[in-house]
Design an enzyme around this catalytic site. Structure first.
Site, PDB file in Angstrom:
ATOM      1  N   ASN A  64       0.847  -1.189   0.000  1.00 48.35           N
ATOM      2  CA  ASN A  64       0.000   0.000   0.000  1.00 48.35           C
ATOM      3  C   ASN A  64       0.884   1.240   0.000  1.00 48.35           C
ATOM      4  OD1 ASN A  64      -1.757   2.060   0.489  1.00 48.35           O
ATOM      5  ND2 ASN A  64      -2.580   1.243   2.400  1.00 48.35           N
ATOM      6  N   ASN A  91       3.576   6.373  -9.105  1.00 48.28           N
ATOM      7  CA  ASN A  91       2.431   6.453 -10.009  1.00 48.28           C
ATOM      8  C   ASN A  91       1.089   6.186  -9.337  1.00 48.28           C
ATOM      9  OD1 ASN A  91       1.051   6.067 -12.812  1.00 48.28           O
ATOM     10  ND2 ASN A  91       0.696   4.131 -11.731  1.00 48.28           N
ATOM     11  N   SER A 143      -0.676  15.818 -12.358  1.00 47.12           N
ATOM     12  CA  SER A 143      -1.823  15.916 -13.277  1.00 47.12           C
ATOM     13  C   SER A 143      -1.947  17.364 -13.718  1.00 47.12           C
ATOM     14  CB  SER A 143      -3.111  15.495 -12.556  1.00 47.12           C
ATOM     15  OG  SER A 143      -4.245  15.919 -13.293  1.00 47.12           O
ATOM     16  N   TYR A 156      -8.170  15.952  -5.082  1.00 50.03           N
ATOM     17  CA  TYR A 156      -7.253  15.397  -6.096  1.00 50.03           C
ATOM     18  C   TYR A 156      -6.286  16.490  -6.596  1.00 50.03           C
ATOM     19  CZ  TYR A 156      -5.915  12.818 -10.350  1.00 50.03           C
ATOM     20  OH  TYR A 156      -5.223  12.171 -11.349  1.00 50.03           O
ATOM     21  N   ALA A 158      -5.396  19.230  -5.116  1.00 46.67           N
ATOM     22  CA  ALA A 158      -4.464  19.609  -4.045  1.00 46.67           C
ATOM     23  C   ALA A 158      -3.348  18.574  -3.930  1.00 46.67           C
ATOM     24  CB  ALA A 158      -5.211  19.741  -2.722  1.00 46.67           C
ATOM     25  N   SER A 159      -3.702  17.294  -4.030  1.00 42.14           N
ATOM     26  CA  SER A 159      -2.671  16.250  -3.925  1.00 42.14           C
ATOM     27  C   SER A 159      -1.686  16.352  -5.090  1.00 42.14           C
ATOM     28  CB  SER A 159      -3.314  14.851  -3.890  1.00 42.14           C
ATOM     29  OG  SER A 159      -3.842  14.483  -5.149  1.00 42.14           O
ATOM     30  N   LYS A 160      -2.202  16.644  -6.278  1.00 40.18           N
ATOM     31  CA  LYS A 160      -1.330  16.689  -7.464  1.00 40.18           C
ATOM     32  C   LYS A 160      -0.476  17.957  -7.491  1.00 40.18           C
ATOM     33  CE  LYS A 160      -2.586  12.714  -9.125  1.00 40.18           C
ATOM     34  NZ  LYS A 160      -1.630  11.591  -9.087  1.00 40.18           N
ATOM     35  N   ILE A 189      -6.345  10.842 -19.840  1.00 37.51           N
ATOM     36  CA  ILE A 189      -5.762   9.598 -20.375  1.00 37.51           C
ATOM     37  C   ILE A 189      -6.789   8.468 -20.221  1.00 37.51           C
ATOM     38  CG2 ILE A 189      -3.789   8.009 -20.251  1.00 37.51           C
ATOM     39  CD1 ILE A 189      -2.986  10.959 -20.893  1.00 37.51           C
TER      40      ILE A 189
HETATM   41  P1  NAI Z   1      -5.828   3.348 -12.641  1.00 36.78           P
HETATM   42  O1  NAI Z   1      -6.933   3.460 -11.653  1.00 36.78           O
HETATM   43  O2  NAI Z   1      -6.081   2.702 -13.954  1.00 36.78           O
HETATM   44  O3  NAI Z   1      -4.566   2.653 -11.992  1.00 36.78           O
HETATM   45  C1  NAI Z   1      -4.073   3.044 -10.736  1.00 36.78           C
HETATM   46  C2  NAI Z   1      -3.403   1.867 -10.067  1.00 36.78           C
HETATM   47  O4  NAI Z   1      -2.946   2.284  -8.777  1.00 36.78           O
HETATM   48  C3  NAI Z   1      -4.375   0.691  -9.831  1.00 36.78           C
HETATM   49  O5  NAI Z   1      -3.785  -0.510 -10.236  1.00 36.78           O
HETATM   50  C4  NAI Z   1      -4.622   0.737  -8.328  1.00 36.78           C
HETATM   51  O6  NAI Z   1      -4.920  -0.516  -7.758  1.00 36.78           O
HETATM   52  C5  NAI Z   1      -3.284   1.286  -7.831  1.00 36.78           C
HETATM   53  N1  NAI Z   1      -3.406   1.844  -6.488  1.00 36.78           N
HETATM   54  C6  NAI Z   1      -4.426   2.585  -5.972  1.00 36.78           C
HETATM   55  N2  NAI Z   1      -4.185   2.856  -4.689  1.00 36.78           N
HETATM   56  C7  NAI Z   1      -2.989   2.274  -4.369  1.00 36.78           C
HETATM   57  C8  NAI Z   1      -2.222   2.210  -3.188  1.00 36.78           C
HETATM   58  N3  NAI Z   1      -2.633   2.782  -2.063  1.00 36.78           N
HETATM   59  N4  NAI Z   1      -1.050   1.546  -3.231  1.00 36.78           N
HETATM   60  C9  NAI Z   1      -0.623   0.949  -4.367  1.00 36.78           C
HETATM   61  N5  NAI Z   1      -1.324   0.978  -5.510  1.00 36.78           N
HETATM   62  C10 NAI Z   1      -2.494   1.640  -5.519  1.00 36.78           C
HETATM   63  O7  NAI Z   1      -5.318   4.865 -12.838  1.00 36.78           O
HETATM   64  P2  NAI Z   1      -4.398   5.519 -13.967  1.00 36.78           P
HETATM   65  O8  NAI Z   1      -5.267   6.329 -14.830  1.00 36.78           O
HETATM   66  O9  NAI Z   1      -3.503   4.520 -14.552  1.00 36.78           O
HETATM   67  O10 NAI Z   1      -3.572   6.554 -13.069  1.00 36.78           O
HETATM   68  C11 NAI Z   1      -2.195   6.396 -12.736  1.00 36.78           C
HETATM   69  C12 NAI Z   1      -1.673   7.710 -12.184  1.00 36.78           C
HETATM   70  O11 NAI Z   1      -1.811   8.732 -13.166  1.00 36.78           O
HETATM   71  C13 NAI Z   1      -2.447   8.211 -10.954  1.00 36.78           C
HETATM   72  O12 NAI Z   1      -1.564   8.824 -10.048  1.00 36.78           O
HETATM   73  C14 NAI Z   1      -3.391   9.237 -11.542  1.00 36.78           C
HETATM   74  O13 NAI Z   1      -3.787  10.195 -10.591  1.00 36.78           O
HETATM   75  C15 NAI Z   1      -2.512   9.828 -12.618  1.00 36.78           C
HETATM   76  N6  NAI Z   1      -3.239  10.527 -13.657  1.00 36.78           N
HETATM   77  C16 NAI Z   1      -4.157   9.878 -14.445  1.00 36.78           C
HETATM   78  C17 NAI Z   1      -4.856  10.575 -15.402  1.00 36.78           C
HETATM   79  C18 NAI Z   1      -5.865   9.921 -16.290  1.00 36.78           C
HETATM   80  O14 NAI Z   1      -6.512  10.661 -17.052  1.00 36.78           O
HETATM   81  N7  NAI Z   1      -6.041   8.606 -16.269  1.00 36.78           N
HETATM   82  C19 NAI Z   1      -4.636  12.014 -15.611  1.00 36.78           C
HETATM   83  C20 NAI Z   1      -3.654  12.578 -14.737  1.00 36.78           C
HETATM   84  C21 NAI Z   1      -2.982  11.852 -13.813  1.00 36.78           C
END
Ligand code: NAI
Length: 248
Positions: A64, A91, A143, A156, A158-160, A189
């Site tokens: 985690n 990530n 982000s 979100y 604020a975190s980013k 994305i």
């Molecule tokens: P996603 O939801 O497809 O994948 C995120 C992964 O992180 C999942 O496998 C999830 O189980 C894992 N995760 C969640 N909480 C966790 C924790 N506490 N410890 C370990 N793993 C954990 O999301 P996505 O779209 O791939 O996002 C990846 C990153 O990119 C994130 O930080 C997101 O905020 C950022 N992002 C995504 C955007 C989008 O449009 N999809 C835009 C801007 C940023």
């Protein structure tokens, strides 16, 4: 010869989505890849298999990212197994969107813990190894809304935004040790995270993007390859937007 030959990468939250594509892109460039996600489930096992099929050493760890202790533990395990960590990609991330009026303390705390505290946890755990190696690249997933803000995403955003301050501070603090720290700010994305957005809102988002489409996780991964590799050897403290000119 791949761009990341002889490098070891640790990518958090990488069983699926953007993290998975970064892990695969790294493996395709010759890196050994350790990755984390919340659970060692079939999704993690499938990603691990895909990485191994590329022909590199790879392993998924249940961890985690929001937990300081978990961060310490997983970094120790990766060091034991892989010997070093050259690239850390923070990530892992979640959304818990709501208007401020309806945002609970629980949803605020969860998003800050998973998105922002996680970056501190893992970077804190990895830094001593990178300092000893006298090299390292830290890549934090911010982000575009961390820069521009977004209604319904106060937690979100604020975190980013916090990630950007952290990234720049670490770049200044560890630059003399040849450790680079950069952030990627993706726009819209196409992953499970954005699949949650209702169809009409998604279409409106896409129409507002100058390039008229959402990005692919692979398009974020290419920038992560650049930042992880020696192609970016003098790039540090930067935020690279990958957004089709959205919000820029
Ligand atoms: P996603 O939801 O497809 O994948 C995120 C992964 O992180 C999942 O496998 C999830 O189980 C894992 N995760 C969640 N909480 C966790 C924790 N506490 N410890 C370990 N793993 C954990 O999301 P996505 O779209 O791939 O996002 C990846 C990153 O990119 C994130 O930080 C997101 O905020 C950022 N992002 C995504 C955007 C989008 O449009 N999809 C835009 C801007 C940023």
């Amino acid at each position: 010869m791949g761009l990341l030959e002889n490098k070891v990468a640790l990518v958090t939250g990488a069983s699926k989505g953007i993290g998975k594509q970064i892990a695969l892109a790294y493996a395709n460039e010759g890196a050994q890849v350790a990755f984390t996600d919340l659970n060692r489930d079939e999704v993690m096992e499938e990603t691990e298999k895909e990485l191994l099929a590329i022909g590199v050493k790879a392993k998924g760890y249940a961890s985690n990212a929001a937990s300081f202790e978990d961060g310490e533990r997983v970094v120790e395990e990766v060091i034991k197994e892989f010997g070093r960590i050259d690239i850390l990609v923070n990530n892992a991330g979640i959304t818990k969107d709501n208007l401020l009026m309806r945002m609970s303390e629980k949803d605020w705390d969860a998003v800050i813990a998973v998105n922002l505290k996680s970056v501190f946890n893992l970077t804190h755990a990895v830094q001593k190894y990178m300092i000893k190696q006298r090299c390292g690249s830290i890549i934090n997933m911010s982000s575009v809304v961390g820069v521009s803000g977004n209604a319904g995403q106060a937690n979100y955003s604020a975190s980013k935004a916090g990630i950007i301050g952290f990234t720049k501070s670490v770049a200044k603090e560890l630059g003399s040790r040849n450790i680079r720290s950069n952030a990627i700010a993706p726009g819209f994305i196409i992953t499970d995270m954005t699949a949650k957005i209702p169809e009409d809102a998604r279409k409106a988002w896409e129409a507002s993007i100058p390039m008229k489409r959402g990005g692919k996780p692979e398009e974020v991964a290419k920038v992560a390859v650049f930042l992880g590799s020696d192609l970016s050897s003098y790039v540090s403290g930067q935020v690279i937007h990958v957004c089709g000119a959205m919000n820029c």
